[in-house]
Design a protein around this motif. Sequence first.
Motif, mmCIF file in Angstrom:
data_model
loop_
_atom_site.group_PDB
_atom_site.id
_atom_site.type_symbol
_atom_site.label_atom_id
_atom_site.label_comp_id
_atom_site.label_asym_id
_atom_site.label_seq_id
_atom_site.Cartn_x
_atom_site.Cartn_y
_atom_site.Cartn_z
ATOM 1 N N ARG A 66 35.495 44.992 39.781
ATOM 2 C CA ARG A 66 36.146 45.680 38.664
ATOM 3 C C ARG A 66 37.593 46.005 38.986
ATOM 4 O O ARG A 66 38.486 45.852 38.142
ATOM 5 C CB ARG A 66 35.380 46.966 38.336
ATOM 6 N N GLU A 67 37.852 46.410 40.206
ATOM 7 C CA GLU A 67 39.223 46.745 40.594
ATOM 8 C C GLU A 67 40.092 45.496 40.690
ATOM 9 O O GLU A 67 41.290 45.544 40.389
ATOM 10 C CB GLU A 67 39.195 47.467 41.940
ATOM 11 N N ARG A 74 46.647 47.061 35.139
ATOM 12 C CA ARG A 74 47.310 45.841 35.607
ATOM 13 C C ARG A 74 47.337 44.771 34.525
ATOM 14 O O ARG A 74 48.302 44.008 34.413
ATOM 15 C CB ARG A 74 46.572 45.310 36.842
ATOM 16 N N GLY A 75 46.297 44.727 33.703
ATOM 17 C CA GLY A 75 46.264 43.761 32.619
ATOM 18 C C GLY A 75 47.351 44.008 31.589
ATOM 19 O O GLY A 75 48.001 43.069 31.104
ATOM 20 N N ASN A 257 45.945 40.828 42.731
ATOM 21 C CA ASN A 257 44.988 41.296 41.735
ATOM 22 C C ASN A 257 44.837 40.193 40.683
ATOM 23 O O ASN A 257 45.821 39.712 40.115
ATOM 24 C CB ASN A 257 45.489 42.585 41.077
ATOM 25 N N PHE A 258 43.586 39.782 40.436
ATOM 26 C CA PHE A 258 43.325 38.623 39.587
ATOM 27 C C PHE A 258 43.168 38.968 38.113
ATOM 28 O O PHE A 258 42.774 38.113 37.322
ATOM 29 C CB PHE A 258 42.065 37.900 40.080
ATOM 30 N N VAL A 262 42.362 36.889 34.036
ATOM 31 C CA VAL A 262 41.450 37.299 32.959
ATOM 32 C C VAL A 262 42.212 37.465 31.652
ATOM 33 O O VAL A 262 41.734 37.075 30.577
ATOM 34 C CB VAL A 262 40.728 38.604 33.352
ATOM 35 N N VAL A 263 43.419 38.028 31.729
ATOM 36 C CA VAL A 263 44.249 38.189 30.531
ATOM 37 C C VAL A 263 44.585 36.824 29.934
ATOM 38 O O VAL A 263 44.504 36.622 28.714
ATOM 39 C CB VAL A 263 45.529 38.975 30.873
ATOM 40 N N ALA A 264 44.951 35.874 30.787
ATOM 41 C CA ALA A 264 45.254 34.531 30.302
ATOM 42 C C ALA A 264 44.025 33.890 29.643
ATOM 43 O O ALA A 264 44.130 33.253 28.589
ATOM 44 C CB ALA A 264 45.749 33.658 31.447
ATOM 45 N N GLY A 265 42.866 34.089 30.256
ATOM 46 C CA GLY A 265 41.648 33.549 29.663
ATOM 47 C C GLY A 265 41.341 34.155 28.315
ATOM 48 O O GLY A 265 40.954 33.445 27.365
#
Length: 296
Positions: A66-67, A74-75, A257-258, A262-265
């Motif tokens: 989750r972090e 961050r998103g 931080n990945f 996720v935002v791009a997806g």
Amino acid sequence: MTEQTRPAKQTGPSSEWQPSALQRERIAYRGRQARRSTLIAAVSSVILLALVVVGVTSTPGWPRVRETFFDVHRGWEALPVVAQGLWLNVRVMLVCAVLIVVIGMTLAIMRTLRGPIFFPLRVFAAAYTDVFRGLPLLLVIFLLGFGVPALQLRGLPNQAVIWGGAALVLTYSSYVAEVFRAGIESVHPSQRAAARSLGLTYRQTLRFVVLPQAVRRVLPPLLNDFVSLQKDSGLIAVLGVIDAIRAAQLETAIDFNFTPYVVAGLLFVALTIPLTRLTDYVARKQGWYGGGGGPV
């Protein structure tokens, strides 16, 4: 029958058609079944989603995941940069879509030309579709994006985004050409014969009789190809182009931080879903999906 014995014409609301008691009972039963199916589908979906959420969040590594992947703060920080990169993906997709339709239609027409004089055109179109349907898209992007600029030919652009888009056009036009060809060959030969008997030339028959029917029939699979094109436009990031994927990668490199990925997806999903729903609507309207089944 005299005027005295002829029944008087009924007027007013009583003359309108009214469903019978049996028909009203059937309509009410179907309504109850539809509401029941909707309720069952909603409850089962909520239960399944709750089980998935509980199963994932109860794992030992969930706090770390989750972090690392779902940091809301961050998103939001990465969203403007990733959205700016997505705008490049949209522009590439729109330009490539126009070129793909033109080239794909041309190849399809070349493959359906009749007569020995058109044999070289048919061979070229067949070889084109065979080669680019056989090559992986990523390999074509590497060959054009890195190979062509390395030749240092005068007059050719060196921008990676142009050669990445060219790879998309070359690959997808081979698939779209086969879609168009299937639509053209699905038109019954009697349509051509009828058009020619009316005095239309071959070109007029193709333009006014064959192609309108062919395009209408292949519209659902054609839209599916464009859905895939939206997603595959992100592959140009391997050439160093700052699109949504590359922007997310650069943001991730700051603090490992990945969440930007996720935002791009999510942005790609938000871009793809409207066209997917349009594809389903067109396919259902044209009878591509079966008419059976319940309301849900």
